[in-house]
Enzyme design. Sequence first.
Site, short mmCIF file in Angstrom:
data_model
loop_
_atom_site.label_atom_id
_atom_site.label_comp_id
_atom_site.label_asym_id
_atom_site.label_seq_id
_atom_site.Cartn_x
_atom_site.Cartn_y
_atom_site.Cartn_z
N CYS A 86 -46.42 54.84 43.80
CA CYS A 86 -46.00 53.92 43.46
C CYS A 86 -46.72 53.76 41.61
O CYS A 86 -47.82 53.93 41.70
CB CYS A 86 -46.44 52.28 44.56
SG CYS A 86 -45.88 50.98 43.61
N CYS A 236 -38.69 51.06 38.21
CA CYS A 236 -39.66 52.27 39.72
C CYS A 236 -39.91 53.12 39.27
O CYS A 236 -39.49 53.95 38.62
CB CYS A 236 -38.28 52.67 40.48
SG CYS A 236 -39.22 53.21 42.27
O1 PYC Z 1 -43.45 51.72 41.15
O2 PYC Z 1 -43.27 53.64 42.23
C1 PYC Z 1 -43.12 52.31 41.70
C2 PYC Z 1 -42.84 51.52 43.47
C3 PYC Z 1 -42.38 52.18 44.52
C4 PYC Z 1 -41.63 51.05 45.01
C5 PYC Z 1 -41.88 50.03 44.24
N1 PYC Z 1 -42.09 50.08 43.17
#
Ligand code: PYC
Length: 310
Positions: A86, A236
């Site tokens: 994550c 993300c």
């Molecule tokens: O930032 O990799 C990330 C992530 C995965 C799920 C929520 N955030």
Amino acid sequence: MIEFHDLHTAGEPTRVIVSGFPDLGNGTISERCQRLASEHQELCAGIVREPRGHEAIVAALLLDSSDPQCDAGVIFFNNVGPLGMCGHGTIGVVRALSEMGRVQGKICSLETPAGIVRAKLHDDGDISVENVESFLYQEDVEITLDNGTVVCGDIAWGGNWFFITGAAGIPLQREGLPRLVEYSSAIRIALDLQGRTGMGGAPIDHVELHEDLPDGPLGVRCFVLCPGMEWDRSPCGTGTSATLALKAAKGKIQEGQTWIQESILGSRFSATYENGSQGILPTIRGRAYHSSRGQLIFEDDDPFRSGFPT
Ligand code: PYC
């Protein structure tokens, strides 16, 4: 009693579990992650979900690493179970470790179930993460939604599995959220029903929708649907890594160029990459902020000890 630090990275929450979680024994972080998933589902749900949390929280359980070269081990889990890696969560964990005096100097290495990641604390408060090797797995994959619409996209790995495609004309704005959730959930369901997987049969449990940034930096605005059908408030980190791998494979970005990935909230990560052996080695940069610290209490007769789905 569980002690936690809550932070957010670009709007997406991370709940760092500092102490109080049952012992997961010895072994690699990957092995201990399997134990967490099979033996502690209810506690994990209680940590993340209402009434102690909410569906969008990603928890990060801090552990000792099995690798003496790492400063710590970490297992990430959300409202439905563990995540391989994550990116936003790693930025949050490193900020928390730094405040706790557990980072020597400016560099920190963490063992995750997806592999070892290295992070750097910058003087301006940003944290960059050298993520696991990321790659384009399958290009131009067609899937059919239950309403008969055919969607074409790419499957890529960035520490989690992603199906990446356009937003089909839905505005990547907060007002578009109900339609974005509906559309990306239909894609997720179709991927499962049509047996589309990542390597080794792994579920493709993240769906990422893109729109190019209007004139200016090289990058995209994105919407990411996470495994528990919640949307990522941040751009993300693993999704940015998967996107970079895909764009690099298609010759849209070169080694060393800066990529910008923007969330639905308008928050941004910047990213660069170096070539790897099968794909790319991405570095994601962003910032985490503390929002609270405290203790979670689970009374024996509390009917909502394990939380509830919303
Ligand atoms: O930032 O990799 C990330 C992530 C995965 C799920 C929520 N955030």
